[in-house]
Design an enzyme around this catalytic site. Structure first.
Site, PDB file in Angstrom:
ATOM      1  CG  HIS A   3      -2.834  -6.373   1.258  1.00 28.87           C
ATOM      2  ND1 HIS A   3      -3.529  -7.551   1.443  1.00 28.87           N
ATOM      3  CD2 HIS A   3      -3.240  -5.873   0.059  1.00 28.87           C
ATOM      4  CE1 HIS A   3      -4.324  -7.748   0.395  1.00 28.87           C
ATOM      5  NE2 HIS A   3      -4.173  -6.738  -0.445  1.00 28.87           N
TER       6      HIS A   3
ATOM      7  CD  GLU B 205      -6.843  -8.866  -1.711  1.00 33.09           C
ATOM      8  OE1 GLU B 205      -7.189  -7.684  -1.536  1.00 33.09           O
ATOM      9  OE2 GLU B 205      -5.782  -9.175  -2.289  1.00 33.09           O
TER      10      GLU B 205
ATOM     11  CG  HIS C 299      -6.337  -2.442  -1.680  1.00 33.70           C
ATOM     12  ND1 HIS C 299      -7.564  -3.052  -1.815  1.00 33.70           N
ATOM     13  CD2 HIS C 299      -5.421  -3.395  -1.984  1.00 33.70           C
ATOM     14  CE1 HIS C 299      -7.391  -4.319  -2.174  1.00 33.70           C
ATOM     15  NE2 HIS C 299      -6.092  -4.543  -2.286  1.00 33.70           N
ATOM     16  CD  GLU C 300      -1.739  -2.909  -2.645  1.00 34.23           C
ATOM     17  OE1 GLU C 300      -1.338  -3.841  -1.912  1.00 34.23           O
ATOM     18  OE2 GLU C 300      -2.400  -3.113  -3.691  1.00 34.23           O
TER      19      GLU C 300
END
Length: 502
Positions: free
Chosen positions: A270, A296, A266-267
């Site tokens: 980004h 997101e 997830h990170e």
């Protein structure tokens, strides 16, 4: 002053502001990772001073005159395309900054920095009472800021628009109604099915192995690791500081390695967005992601659409076996896929499965709406959280650490942010349709462990544009049509119906 001189002065103004933003980011990252608890007050003061300098520089009479003169050049059609785009974005930033007095901006920075330090302690101690006064002050400040930005609009609509241009409560209400209509029946159908026996999910994987797994997964995603730092925090986040410097964080649970896996994917989503903005935008207001919904959409895409897919199970399993063979050598790709997609309600948003995740966002959205509509007080948040968790997830909340203290966002003043998580998930499903129409085999790339075709599509249509395009223009350009939540709902139905033989 000649036009060339004006452009040079404008470029230097942006560069100076970006340099100060870099310093602010370093202070914030330090506070989240290695700074001692007793340094919070000094850090808040330093961040307040920096915020004041940035605000004064942006809103000074000289900066306002410079922008006005450049806008005249733009009207005459003499500016190059990139400078014209920088001017468009900067002038909007400047108008919004001028609505907030410098002393208010300094106070805001100090308040949110102090509140973050208090939140860390409150979460660990299950102490809502110590955090509540800060939330009260932040909500009041948000109301004042929204009023200053646009007194003609509902305060919460103003805040939502800050995180995703063009979105308001009416748009989110319609979106969440459509998602709820899809998700709730699926959750109810799945609920009676017994959980599969997958003991490796809670097997111990030590911290060093998990950090090695994290770095390998970031490389697999495609990050340039010479420009990426990895750290551990209470609440994972990532940030693009400046060209060549992105930071990714995770939280290690030694008996839940998959938590780290999906947190880092997830990170990393980004961070790879930040790494792939057009290099020509470096040190300008165009550097960085355009909105939280688009941001997101990158994190949720790599976490879920790639990371939790059956196709990616083999490359993921190879990384896990490399660093924790004692746990994963006998695990099959099918079992890993099943473990990554167990659909059952739980209390913690960041550990939620892909299907029930938007229900967590609805809890926060409903609370925020009630606060800004005057239908609830900050003191009501713990009770509201319990009521909404029971309504949406069917669970009882035993304490505030597992309830309203679990997320850091409100300590940073991020009211209006949470809905963008669900919106980003929905954007991602629409990307898949567009990729497949462009001849890109998303599952094939995921299965091979070579995500280059997916990255190339995202880089060309999303990443490289930085802040140069707002979300509606990006989505329409990338997907050939405006945003439509139907792609997301269809994706969830197809995936979880197959998983659970519905």
């Amino acid at each position: 002053m000649s036009e060339t001189s004006r452009i040079d002065a404008f470029k230097q103004l942006q560069r100076t502001l970006q340099q100060k933003y870099y310093l602010m980011s370093v202070l914030e990252f330090d506070g989240e990772t290695v700074a001692p608890e007793n340094g919070a007050a000094a850090r808040a003061e330093a961040m307040g001073a920096l915020a004041g300098e940035m605000h004064e520089l942006t809103t000074s009479d000289a900066s306002v005159r410079l922008v006005a003169e450049l806008e005249a050049d733009a009207a005459a059609g003499t500016l190059d395309a990139q400078t014209a785009t920088e001017l468009h974005v900067f002038s909007r930033d400047q108008r919004e900054a001028r609505a907030i007095p410098t002393e208010e901006e300094i106070a805001w920075s100090k308040l949110t920095s102090e509140a973050n330090a208090v939140w860390h302690h409150a979460k660990l101690a299950d102490d809502w009472a110590s955090f509540e006064p800060y939330v009260e002050r932040i909500v009041d400040a948000c109301r004042r800021r929204a009023e200053a930005l646009d007194p003609a609009r509902d305060a919460y609509d103003v805040l939502l628009d800050q995180y995703e241009r063009g979105m308001d409560t009416a748009a989110y209400d319609a979106f969440f109604a459509q998602v709820k209509e899809t998700v709730v029946p699926l959750v109810r159908e799945i609920a009676p099915q017994p959980a599969p026996d997958l003991p490796f999910r809670s097997a111990r994987v030590d911290r060093a192995a998990q950090l090695a797994i994290a770095r390998d997964l970031l490389e697999l995603e495609g990050l340039v690791m010479d420009g990426c730092a990895v750290a551990e925090v209470e609440h994972p986040f990532s940030d693009g500081f400046a060209p060549g410097d992105v930071r990714v964080t995770t939280h290690i649970y030694e008996t839940d390695a998959l938590s780290n896996v999906f947190s880092i994917l997830h990170e990393g989503g980004h961070a790879i967005y930040e790494q792939n903005v057009d290099p020509a935008y470096a040190w300008t207001c165009l550097d960085g992601g355009t909105s939280m919904g688009i941001h997101e959409s990158q994190s949720r895409f790599f976490e879920n659409i790639v990371g939790r897919s059956r196709a990616f199970a083999e490359p993921l399993l190879a990384v896990l076996r490399k660093h924790a063979p004692e746990v994963y050598s006998s695990v099959s790709a099918d079992d890993l896929y099943r473990a990554a997609n167990l659909a059952h309600p739980q209390l913690i948003r960041m550990e939620a499965d892909e299907l029930t995740y938007p229900l967590h966002i609805m809890i926060r959205y409903d609370i925020e709406r009630a606060l800004f509509a005057g239908e609830a007080r900050v003191a009501d948040i713990p009770t509201l959280w319990r009521e909404l968790t029971r309504r949406y997830l069917g669970l009882d909340v035993p304490n505030d650490t597992l309830g309203c203290l679990q997320d850091t966002h409100w300590s940073g003043g991020s009211f209006g942010y949470f809905p963008s998580y669900a919106l980003g998930s929905a954007y991602g499903a629409q990307y898949v349709d567009a990729m497949e129409r462009a001849g890109i085999d998303v599952d094939g790339a995921s299965a091979s462990g070579d995500l280059a075709p997916v990255r190339d599509w995202l880089r060309d249509r999303i990443w490289r544009w930085g802040r140069g395009k707002d979300a509606p223009e990006l989505i329409a350009g990338a997907c050939g049509a405006p945003f439509d939540a139907t792609y997301y709902c269809d994706y969830l139905v197809k995936k979880f119906s197959a998983l659970y033989n519905l």
